[in-house]
Scaffold this active site. Structure first.
Site, PDB file in Angstrom:
ATOM      1  N   GLU A 210       0.850  -1.189   0.000  1.00  0.00           N
ATOM      2  CA  GLU A 210       0.000   0.000   0.000  1.00  0.00           C
ATOM      3  C   GLU A 210       0.882   1.234   0.000  1.00  0.00           C
ATOM      4  O   GLU A 210       1.926   1.262   0.670  1.00  0.00           O
ATOM      5  CB  GLU A 210      -0.901   0.024   1.234  1.00  0.00           C
ATOM      6  CG  GLU A 210      -1.843  -1.159   1.355  1.00  0.00           C
ATOM      7  CD  GLU A 210      -2.677  -1.064   2.628  1.00  0.00           C
ATOM      8  OE1 GLU A 210      -3.561  -0.183   2.687  1.00  0.00           O
ATOM      9  OE2 GLU A 210      -2.436  -1.846   3.551  1.00  0.00           O
ATOM     10  N   ASP A 229      -2.738  -7.439  10.958  1.00  0.00           N
ATOM     11  CA  ASP A 229      -3.682  -6.779  10.067  1.00  0.00           C
ATOM     12  C   ASP A 229      -3.738  -7.435   8.694  1.00  0.00           C
ATOM     13  O   ASP A 229      -4.803  -7.501   8.071  1.00  0.00           O
ATOM     14  CB  ASP A 229      -3.314  -5.299   9.921  1.00  0.00           C
ATOM     15  CG  ASP A 229      -4.391  -4.492   9.216  1.00  0.00           C
ATOM     16  OD1 ASP A 229      -5.576  -4.730   9.494  1.00  0.00           O
ATOM     17  OD2 ASP A 229      -4.049  -3.625   8.395  1.00  0.00           O
ATOM     18  N   HIS A 234      -5.181 -12.167   5.183  1.00  0.00           N
ATOM     19  CA  HIS A 234      -5.114 -12.037   3.725  1.00  0.00           C
ATOM     20  C   HIS A 234      -3.961 -12.831   3.107  1.00  0.00           C
ATOM     21  O   HIS A 234      -4.152 -13.620   2.181  1.00  0.00           O
ATOM     22  CB  HIS A 234      -4.973 -10.567   3.326  1.00  0.00           C
ATOM     23  CG  HIS A 234      -6.049  -9.679   3.834  1.00  0.00           C
ATOM     24  ND1 HIS A 234      -7.354 -10.106   3.994  1.00  0.00           N
ATOM     25  CD2 HIS A 234      -6.040  -8.380   4.214  1.00  0.00           C
ATOM     26  CE1 HIS A 234      -8.092  -9.103   4.447  1.00  0.00           C
ATOM     27  NE2 HIS A 234      -7.312  -8.052   4.593  1.00  0.00           N
TER      28      HIS A 234
END
Length: 484
Positions: A210, A229, A234
């Site tokens: 990101e 996170d 993910h």
């Protein structure tokens, strides 16, 4: 009669940024089942009309293509309602129960988009109000706990009141079209599966990068970090999709059984591998697209002495016959050089070279997840006409852009997952034993970092993270795909 979708956290950030736009897109596309009702739940004293106006105003902040016209929103607003609730008060659940029983919908979806600390409270109170019927489905957003013990506690409480088939643990990456096509690539085509093993693959890289910082989530991120996170959910789900064996069929448990085997086969951590193969970093001030940005410790809600990681790079292996000895590299972070999520499968070179080539290992498959969505197959070809170059090879690539190919047929991740919940399809949701196994593998890293005096390595915003990440992969004789 249709469905009722109860959205706990109905005025929150996730609701207006992701969930309501996804539900509207399904409404626009005609795929949202008829006879539905969407009930927002929150502590604000809002009437139905005030809630509709709040959602309408928030739609102005979503991307233009997903904004409704005035006429479209007027029709969508007809299925929106609001219930004011204090999630700790049984009387408020009784009010909700009365509203749901009066309509007696065929399916009731309880979407718990709240702080994880409220998950158990909500489930307990739903059961106390008699709302844990066979028609009820519960959707739980990440993070489900902050370690193995807290995750088990949540799962234990949920299982007291709901059967596993009623619980939808959502990971929106599994709803991405590119991830769906990863399953199609592997199990719907005969081309790659014979090559999908250690004899032909040198290494696999999973990157979720990101360019944004923590934005307004500084206080949340301080207690979470990149490992919790992004990696525990993910990244490990992507690794499972890449590494799993073909399931016996497309049923939910057949797929999830194979993913669980991958998680159980991940190479256990040792003190040596924790020291060398688990890299953490934290972004310092730098520049993104020519604009100066602050460091993590300068963000609102963040301690000036924070030891929270905003970058993680890991090396692991799947200890089974298919993958023995093949390194899997996972990398994720904030304020990196670009927004880019991809999986790179690097194939082994030919066993005997008969051409001149200076391009190194050029055979690779790139599965682009975001912002691009598609596949790239990198090959070597002979394209030069002069005689001296007749024995030389140059890199070429086949590029499939799913957005261009499928266009308006594409369905967003949350839209796909919400429709699956309403229809009762569990294929793209995470089972409790998968989740616990992921926490079990991640936890030694968390514990090691607690006692590691070195702390996260600083890296300038706008780069690809600390140099130790490149050094880790270089020890195996490889490099990250953008460095090749």
């Amino acid at each position: 009669m249709g469905f009722d979708l109860v959205l706990f956290g109905g005025t929150g950030d996730l609701a207006w940024r992701k969930l309501m736009p996804a539900l509207f897109q399904a409404f626009r596309h005609g795929t949202l089942p008829a006879g539905g009702r969407i009930i927002g739940v929150g502590r604000d004293p809002l009437s139905h009309d005030q809630y509709r106006e709040l959602i309408r105003s928030r739609f102005e902040k979503v991307e233009l293509a997903k904004r409704p016209s005035a006429e479209e929103f007027a029709r969508f607003a007809d299925i929106l309602e609001f219930v004011r609730m204090d999630l700790s008060k049984p009387d408020d659940y009784a009010t909700l129960a009365a509203s749901l029983r009066a309509r007696n919908a065929d399916t009731v979806v309880m979407y718990v988009a709240t702080a994880p600390s409220l998950f158990t409270t909500v489930c307990e109170q739903l059961a106390a109000a008699g709302l844990n019927t066979p028609q009820t489905r519960v959707v739980l957003e990440k993070p489900l706990g902050n370690d193995l013990a807290s995750n088990r506690a949540i799962n234990h409480t949920v299982r007291r009141f709901f059967e596993e088939k009623q619980v939808f643990r959502i990971d929106h990456y599994l709803g991405k079209p590119a991830v769906q096509n990863l399953f199609a690539l592997r199990f719907g085509n005969a081309l790659f599966e014979p090559l999908w093993r250690r004899e032909h693959i040198a290494n696999i890289q999973i990157t979720i990068a990101e360019d944004l910082g923590v934005e307004s989530r500084g206080a949340f991120y301080e207690n979470t970090g990149a490992l919790r996170d992004m990696v525990q959910n993910h990244a490990l789900q992507l690794l499972c999709a890449i590494g799993m064996e073909p399931p016996i069929n497309s049923h939910a448990d057949a797929i999830r059984d194979e993913k669980l085997k991958v998680l159980r086969s991940l190479k256990p951590w040792t003190q040596e591998s924790l020291a060398h193969d688990a890299i953490r970093g934290q972004y310092a001030a730098g520049a993104i697209a020519g604009t100066k940005v602050p460091g993590y410790r300068e963000e609102a809600g963040v301690s000036t002495t924070s030891q929270t990681e905003t970058f993680v790079a890991l090396r692991t292996e799947i200890a089974n016959w298919r993958w023995a000895g093949v390194p899997f590299y996972i990398r994720t972070g904030k304020r990196l050089a670009s927004r880019d999520a991809r999986i790179v499968v690097n194939f082994r070179p030919t066993p005997h070279a008969i051409f001149n080539s200076n391009v190194g290992m050029a055979n690779r498959l790139v599965i682009n997840l975001q912002p691009k969505d598609g596949l790239e197959l990198h090959l070597l070809a002979q394209g030069q006409a002069n005689r001296k170059a007749a024995q030389s090879l140059a890199p070429v690539q086949l590029d499939l852009d799913f957005d261009k190919r499928f266009g308006t047929e594409r369905v967003g991740a949350y839209e796909r997952l919400l429709l699956d919940v309403i229809d009762g399809r569990l294929n793209l949701f995470v089972r409790s034993d998968e989740q616990e196994e992921a926490w079990r593998w991640v936890e030694p890293v968390l514990n090691f970092w607690v006692n590691d005096a070195q702390g996260p390595r600083p890296y300038a915003a706008g780069t690809w993270g600390p140099s130790a990440s490149s050094a880790m992969i270089a020890r195996d004789g490889f490099c990250w795909s953008e460095e090749s």
